[in-house]
Structures are given as structure tokens and as C-alpha cells.
Enzyme design. Sequence first.
Site, short mmCIF file in Angstrom:
data_model
loop_
_atom_site.label_atom_id
_atom_site.label_comp_id
_atom_site.label_asym_id
_atom_site.label_seq_id
_atom_site.Cartn_x
_atom_site.Cartn_y
_atom_site.Cartn_z
N ASP B 24 0.83 -1.22 0.00
CA ASP B 24 0.00 0.00 0.00
C ASP B 24 0.86 1.26 0.00
O ASP B 24 0.42 2.31 -0.44
CB ASP B 24 -0.88 0.05 1.26
CG ASP B 24 -1.82 -1.15 1.32
OD1 ASP B 24 -2.30 -1.58 0.25
OD2 ASP B 24 -2.04 -1.66 2.44
N SER B 62 15.03 10.96 1.03
CA SER B 62 16.36 11.34 0.54
C SER B 62 17.32 11.61 1.69
O SER B 62 16.91 12.10 2.74
CB SER B 62 16.22 12.60 -0.32
OG SER B 62 17.45 13.26 -0.44
N ASN B 63 18.60 11.32 1.50
CA ASN B 63 19.60 11.65 2.52
C ASN B 63 20.07 13.10 2.44
O ASN B 63 20.77 13.57 3.33
CB ASN B 63 20.81 10.71 2.41
CG ASN B 63 20.70 9.53 3.36
OD1 ASN B 63 19.68 9.37 4.03
ND2 ASN B 63 21.73 8.71 3.42
N ASN B 64 19.69 13.81 1.38
CA ASN B 64 20.12 15.20 1.23
C ASN B 64 19.50 16.07 2.32
O ASN B 64 18.28 16.11 2.48
CB ASN B 64 19.69 15.71 -0.16
CG ASN B 64 20.27 17.08 -0.48
OD1 ASN B 64 20.53 17.89 0.41
ND2 ASN B 64 20.49 17.34 -1.75
N LYS B 226 19.34 7.33 5.96
CA LYS B 226 19.52 5.95 5.50
C LYS B 226 20.99 5.56 5.63
O LYS B 226 21.84 6.39 5.37
CB LYS B 226 19.10 5.85 4.03
CG LYS B 226 17.64 6.16 3.77
CD LYS B 226 17.30 6.13 2.28
CE LYS B 226 17.83 7.32 1.52
NZ LYS B 226 17.41 7.38 0.11
N ASP B 251 18.22 2.51 -5.40
CA ASP B 251 19.28 2.02 -6.30
C ASP B 251 20.56 1.65 -5.54
O ASP B 251 21.48 1.12 -6.15
CB ASP B 251 19.62 3.08 -7.35
CG ASP B 251 20.32 4.29 -6.74
OD1 ASP B 251 19.79 4.83 -5.73
OD2 ASP B 251 21.38 4.70 -7.24
#
Lengths: 308, 308
Positions: B24, B62-64, B226, B251
Site C-alpha cells: 500500500d 532522501s539523505n540530502n 539511510k 538504487d
Amino acid sequence: MSDTTESKRLTTAQDYASLIDKFDTFLFDCDGVIWSGPKLIPGVREVIAWLRTKGKNVLFVSNNASKSRPMYKKTFDDFGIDTTDDELFNSGFASALYLAKILNFPKDKKVYVIGMKGLEEELDAVGVAHCGGSDPAEMEYMPAKDYTSVTPDPSVGAVLCGFDAFVNYKKYSKAHTYLTKNPGCHFILTNTDATFPSGGEFYPGSGAMSAPLVYSTKMTPTVIGKPNSHMMDAILASKDFDRSRTIMVGDNLETDILFGQNSGIETLLTMTGVTNEDHLLGPKKSSTVPTYIVNSLGDFKVLVDESK
Amino acid sequence: MSDTTESKRLTTAQDYASLIDKFDTFLFDCDGVIWSGPKLIPGVREVIAWLRTKGKNVLFVSNNASKSRPMYKKTFDDFGIDTTDDELFNSGFASALYLAKILNFPKDKKVYVIGMKGLEEELDAVGVAHCGGSDPAEMEYMPAKDYTSVTPDPSVGAVLCGFDAFVNYKKYSKAHTYLTKNPGCHFILTNTDATFPSGGEFYPGSGAMSAPLVYSTKMTPTVIGKPNSHMMDAILASKDFDRSRTIMVGDNLETDILFGQNSGIETLLTMTGVTNEDHLLGPKKSSTVPTYIVNSLGDFKVLVDESK
């Protein structure tokens, strides 16, 4: 691991005299041995002057790379201790010697410096070309959109990183690019001290300043300063002495005493600096064992008084 | 260690359809999954729009940490992908949520920031007071003799460090002092990426920027981004969903896929980013194994076309 090695504690005039007889060359750490912050340790000035009258070689070995030898000499002058530039070895001068004499750094290449004026002066003294460092252009901050303005410079053959109070992202970014893009670029750190003391407090040291490059490049740098034997190789490249009759005198087990051991010379620990009895005997005692221990280098003054 | 786990490769419309049925909530990494540098990956825009028509939750992780969510949203707008701020989780916002919702950071304390405007905006968004960061006073270099002007500030309850293009010794020195002198001061890193890509090259990343503090304080920081599950805890503190019906799509084996595993959710690896077949099958293959592998998120477009 069995703990068979024990240090000899020096307590009597005879102990001091037989140590002096065994060695021709004395390497001294400074802070914690000769002075303690702003104060000279009692008796030490007289002991060093007396060693000279006995024909001993006296050398001073410091991990501080931000001061050049002439800057460093001023501290000795202020304490009234006679010395000459060629008796002083800081990790900056040792790094310059390592580049010039051990790596035979090519005359048509230059070293990118993260460091201060004192380090640049040591490179000048041995004729190694350099860029970066205290150049005012390096101090300008680089806006985020300008990252791609950092480009490889094939004339850079080494990155040398020491303490730099004016470090910034531009310097890290340029150093990272040279290290990862220039084939065979040397990666040299003056020393890896985590902190340095100032006014009773501790601040991030040379090892902290170089940490971003070690982390981003995943490369293993060559570290010159104590406890690494590169420092001894650099000293021996400019001074000739017999290691078997040389002793390292210091207050720090993990830098000074380990440096002596890594360099294959005997060691004398003084208790006037960072080491206390718990470091020697407590449950978490260090695995680094000095050859000799003395309360203070000033205790040798009894020999000076006897010889009068 | 036995290697009994194998990934399922998705290649047919039926494979894609059964994966969509199982979940979901879809968490997406962006660079290498949705876009690749400046280019949108073909089919991805249509797949994400179609997931929304099927009633799926879509979140972007995102890690940014240098861009705030509104800044981050602009990239989606530029690629023509509809999204809202509350679907966007960067490691800066996650760090702010972690402070506000998980640590219940006290209202009378502030966070000392090494980071940029985007990170400060995320702290503002959750009502956490802060200092340092983009304050112009922090950008002034501190002459060596002024180290002792850095004094403990008992109102600082945490140091938060992310990417900062304007990092300098003053910031490191202040952060070091707060961490070592303020009892219970939290030490939080947005993420520990060694480098980040820009214009086809790599530059030192957030993990490199925080390395001096980790080295000088010898403390272990809490890392939010992450692959750490703190990122998931922070997302779940603001969004409610069933982990057993949630999948992480990324990725990068060592950040995205490991993040899914550390968070107890299933994972889908795309081959449009940093991972190649050698990372999956070669002699030095990663020990991190995704649940599913697909060549491209765009491959799901076959389902979009079928449903027309």
C-alpha cells in the site's frame, strides 16, 4: 599477552648518573616535560644546560605543525633555554624533510597545503614548492553552485594537511579532487592529535582537521608526527646519531613513548604531564611500557649541583 | 554465513502486478530511481501518477539535508512529477522530527547547527529553536588567539551536523565545546554519506563534514539518514502506515536497501543508479540482498499502458 616488561624507576643520584652515561643523544618532548602550559618545570633549564656541558646532543621533538622552528624557538627564548633552530623538530619541519629527502619530491610539482604560515615556511626552508595554505584566495568561501569550479591540477603531487584555523569547504574540496584525480598524489598528515590544549581547555586538533579527507577519499594517509617512525626517519635525514645511544624523553605514553619504541630507541617517561600512576598501574593501564620512569626531568638537577 | 536468501527478479507484467498488489505504501529514493542527475528516467512519471490512481501512498526519502522540503519539491515540479511537501522526507526534516517527536527536545533549549538554510527551515517547521548554522557571525574566521573565546553555553542541548558549504574552525570548535562540556548534549548527524555527486564528479559529503567532531570528541553520534532506522522512526512519527505492506525502492544497496532491512520492510532494487550486476553477483558482492530487483521503475509502465 604476558606482561614481562617493567619500567625502571629512577630515584637516586646514581640512577640518574648511569642513565646519562648510557646515552649521547636526548630527544625531548616539550609540553609536560620542559614546561607545563605557561610554566617552566623547576630545574629543567639547568639540566639541559648541564647536558650540553657534558657534550650530549639535545633535540626537541614536537607534534605542533602550526609554528615554524623560528616561531617555536621563541618559546625557548622566553623560558631562558638556549637552543638553535637545528635542534628543533616539529611535525611540520619533519613533514617538509620527509617530502624533500625521503620522497625526493619532484622540483616540477607542488604540494597543496591545508595548514598555516608556519608549515609553509618549513616547506620553503627545504625548497619544496607549495600552493593553497595561507593564500587569501583559499579563505574565500565557495558558494554551493561553484563546486564544479574545482578541477584537477596535474602539477599538484601531494596534499599535506596539518592544523589550519582557516580551514573551509573549498580547501577540502580541492584536496579531495587532487587526491582522487591526480595519479600517485601523496597524502601526508603532519600528525593526528585529536585535540590540543589551550588555556586549560581542549579544542579540535590536526587529526580532526584532516578527518574529512580521510573519510571522503577512503585513502590511508602517511602520518609523520609522533608516534610514527616517519618522524625519526625525517630527523635522521638531517642529523646523524647512533640510535643505540639515543633516548626519547616524554610525558605521553601513546605519542612520545610509543614513538621511541616504534623508532627502536629507549624511552624515559616523566610524570609532569598527561600520564598519572593509574595509566601505569590501574586496571586500564596502557600496553605501552617506557624503559625508564622519573618524576620530573628537573630531578636530574641533583647531578648538576654535585658537579659544581 | 550461508547465502540462502535470493532476490526475485521482476521481468513480466504479471511480476509487476503482483508486487503492486502486495503493498500500500511505496518509499522511493530519488537520484538513481526517479531521475539520474539532470535526466528523468523514462516512464517513471507515468508510473508514479498511476500508483496514486490506485490509491497507493507515495513517499520520497532522501539523505540530502541541505535542501528543505519546499526546495526539494522544486526538483519534482521541474520534472513534472506532482507531489506535496508532506510526501517528502529528507534527512534534515527527519532529524528535526527526531528531535521534536522522539527526543521531545526541551522548549527552553536550542540546537547548535552545522548546516545550511534548508536544515534550519526544517527545525523551524517543527518548532525546535536553533543557533549557529547560517548566522553570518558564524562565518567569520576566528584567529588562533581567540580559541579561548569559545565557551560552554548551557542553553545548547544538541549539536546537529549536516552538509555545510560554509563550515569553518569556529563552528567545529563551538560544537566540540558544547558536546564535551554540556551534560547530556545530544550529538546528531543528518547522514554520513562520504561524498555527493555534482556535475559528474564527487565532492566531500555530510559524513566528511562531521568527521572532525566524531574524531575530536570520540563520541558516537546518532545518525538519522539511510541506512539507519531512525529515519523510519521519524517518518512514522508524522505518517501512519502498515510496515508489512510497505516497500522501499532504491538504487543503493548500502543506503536504500539496508535502510529497508533495518526498518523491517521489503525492498526493491532498481538498476538505474549506482548498483551494477557485479555488485550483486561478482566475487566482492554485497551482503545486502534486496527482496526484489527490477531493471527500472519505468518498467512498471507496462501496467499503466494495460490499464488504459
